[in-house]
Enzyme design. Structure first.
Site, short mmCIF file in Angstrom:
data_model
loop_
_atom_site.label_atom_id
_atom_site.label_comp_id
_atom_site.label_asym_id
_atom_site.label_seq_id
_atom_site.Cartn_x
_atom_site.Cartn_y
_atom_site.Cartn_z
N LYS A 8 65.73 72.36 53.63
CA LYS A 8 66.41 71.80 52.46
C LYS A 8 67.85 71.50 52.85
O LYS A 8 68.46 72.25 53.63
CB LYS A 8 66.34 72.83 51.33
CG LYS A 8 66.94 72.41 50.01
CD LYS A 8 66.75 73.52 48.98
CE LYS A 8 67.29 73.17 47.60
NZ LYS A 8 67.06 74.27 46.63
N SER B 297 64.73 73.14 42.54
CA SER B 297 65.50 72.12 43.22
C SER B 297 64.98 71.79 44.62
O SER B 297 65.38 70.78 45.19
CB SER B 297 66.95 72.58 43.34
OG SER B 297 67.05 73.79 44.08
N SER C 41 63.74 77.73 42.06
CA SER C 41 63.78 76.48 42.82
C SER C 41 62.87 76.41 44.05
O SER C 41 62.73 75.35 44.65
CB SER C 41 65.22 76.18 43.26
OG SER C 41 65.97 75.73 42.17
#
Lengths: 60, 460
Positions: free
Chosen positions: B74, B149, B173
């Protein structure tokens, strides 16, 4: 309930009126809940945030 | 193919790391314009790393199961010489001169980094509809969000671009996108995986963990990632266990809690039934299914929100002069946080202690809890509310309702796929436990994964 608009002005947040109109409906219930729960907190309850005076290694 | 299968094939010289990497890069090349899973693809560096991994294996240098395996990060994890945007315009040109601890550990394990995945801006939201780098699309239905997220990481795994991708989880997330994309997502205990070198959203709620195709893959990733790091003051010295579950894990003697309140309220029938079915299967496999009542989780979620609003505002305050560079949803959240007082924040942290003490009594009666990960499958892109029989709920609050409070206490939880809803969208089962119970959660998850219906990969 806090006057979020005045608070924003006092803190120089610079948020638009449109943003502020959307903020109050979010923060009002959050703040009300916080106040209600806090009223029931035992006096000696400390926050759950850890501060270490010294690095952990030196205390061992 | 799982990591273990790829690892066997690599060592048997049936495939090379360079071939695995080329195949993964070709898949990214083919799908990324549609899915927006990656912000940055580091193809050339990946091929160099893959060639090095092959050379090492040929020389007998074996770094373990991740050696030569394509992975992604990420875009919150610092990568030396590779820009790390945090999904924001604010950090669009930030190129760290150091690696995050997670990046270091994956390199040390011989993993091949293919790039940085797209995400909700600043990791502050659950849709991954990123206004700067494109809305990440759900591979099961591109008109739907992947969750967030860590949406790009979930999509990269679900779409077969990488074996594992790292995510961060402040209020769900990792677990939410894992559930909505039909993959495994593991949020370890706070302190189990170092936060060093991760652009923070929140200092006391952020957790780092893997998204993977299978429970065993997630376990192998955690074995590479877990451990004390003196650069992260909250990093734990708790000994690292063997996380890889046995091939055929038993549930005999396990006490699995099935909540009687909160977790099955305001929930899509298919999401509830999928979890109840998992509990029935666990019972048939020898586990004791224990009905439990949980304390006021709704209030816990609200206190977690107050802490997040305040801490995230503190993190981003220096950049707020560039308010026009934030997406609208993130800007509003930051403004909300800046209006909370120091007293509000401290009271929330005091309540956090009381609430943790209330909830942890559950662990006297059960070894772990089974709950839905989310109350519904992936919503449509642009959807802002959820309509229930008794009212309307804000999408962000609804999606985080069953996961957020576990960040407040730092407890571990894993989401595994548990079938599809009638529209063919993946559903998630959350398994949560007390601190440092990752090995137990992975064992339960592996046992259930073997018994639950497979979602099947998305048609891409």
């Amino acid at each position: 309930m806090p006057d979020w608009k005045r608070l924003a002005a006092a803190r120089g947040l610079g948020a638009s009126d449109e943003d502020l109109a959307r903020i109050a409906p979010v923060l009002d219930p959050l703040h009300a809940l916080l106040c209600r729960l806090t009223a029931e907190l035992p006096l000696l309850t400390e926050p759950l945030v850890t501060f270490r005076c010294e690095p952990e290694e030196e205390g061992r | 193919m799982t990591i273990e299968q790829a690892a066997c094939a690599l060592r048997a010289r049936q495939v090379s790391a360079v071939e695995l990497t080329r195949e993964a890069l070709a898949r990214i090349e083919r799908l990324n314009d549609r899915l927006h899973a990656f912000i940055t693809v580091t193809g050339e560096q990946a091929l160099v790393a893959a060639a090095r991994a092959d050379q090492e294996l040929a020389r007998g240098v074996d770094r373990g199961p991740l050696h030569g395996i394509p992975v992604a990060l990420k875009d919150v994890f610092a990568t030396r010489g590779v820009r790390t945007t945090c999904g924001s315009k604010i950090f669009a040109d930030y190129v760290p001169d150091f690696d995050a601890a997670v990046t270091e550990r994956l390199h040390a394990a011989g993993a091949v980094l293919l790039g940085k995945t797209n995400m909700h801006e600043l990791a502050y939201g659950i849709t991954s509809a990123n206004p700067h780098y494109g809305a990440v699309r759900n591979p099961y239905d591109p008109d739907r969000v992947p969750g967030g997220s860590s949406g790009g990481s979930a999509v990269a795994v679900a779409a077969g671009m990488v074996f594992i991708a790292m995510g961060s989880d402040t209020g769900g997330s990792i677990r939410i996108p894992a559930a909505w994309c039909g993959v495994v997502g593991l949020k370890p205990t706070f302190g189990r995986v170092s936060r060093f070198g991760v652009l923070p959203l929140d200092f006391t709620l952020d957790h780092m963990g893997p998204l993977a195709r299978s429970v065993r893959d997630a376990a192998l990733a955690l074995e590479a990632l877990a451990g004390h790091d003196p650069r992260d003051e909250t990093s734990s010295r708790q000994p690292v266990e063997r996380y890889l579950p046995p091939e055929e894990p038993s549930l005999a003697g396990m006490r699995l809690g099935l909540p009687e309140n909160f977790y099955f309220e305001r929930i899509a029938p298919a999401a509830a039934e999928a979890v109840r079915k998992a509990a029935r299967l666990a019972g048939e496999a020898g586990a004791a299914i224990v009905p439990v009542r949980v304390p006021d989780v709704a209030a816990m979620n609200q206190i977690s929100r107050i802490i997040l609003l305040a801490e995230a505002a503190a993190v981003m305050q220096p950049y707020f002069e560039r308010r026009e560079d934030f997406g609208e949803d993130v800007r509003l959240l930051l403004e909300q946080g800046m209006l909370l007082s120091a007293t509000d924040y401290i009271q929330a942290q005091r309540l956090r202690r009381v609430m943790r003490d209330q909830y942890r009594r559950v662990w006297c009666d059960v070894d772990c809890l089974l709950t839905p990960t989310t109350p519904f499958p992936a919503p449509r892109l642009g959807q802002v509310d959820v309509v229930w029989n008794d009212g309307i709920e804000d999408l962000r609050l609804a999606a985080t309702r069953l996961v957020r409070h576990l960040n407040l206490f730092g407890w571990p939880a894993i989401s595994i796929p548990c079938g599809l809803d009638p529209a063919g969208l993946p559903l998630g089962l959350q398994i949560a436990g007390p601190p440092f119970s990752e090995a137990r959660l992975l064992r339960v998850a592996a046992a259930l994964e073997a018994r639950l219906p497979k979602a099947g990969p998305p048609a891409l």
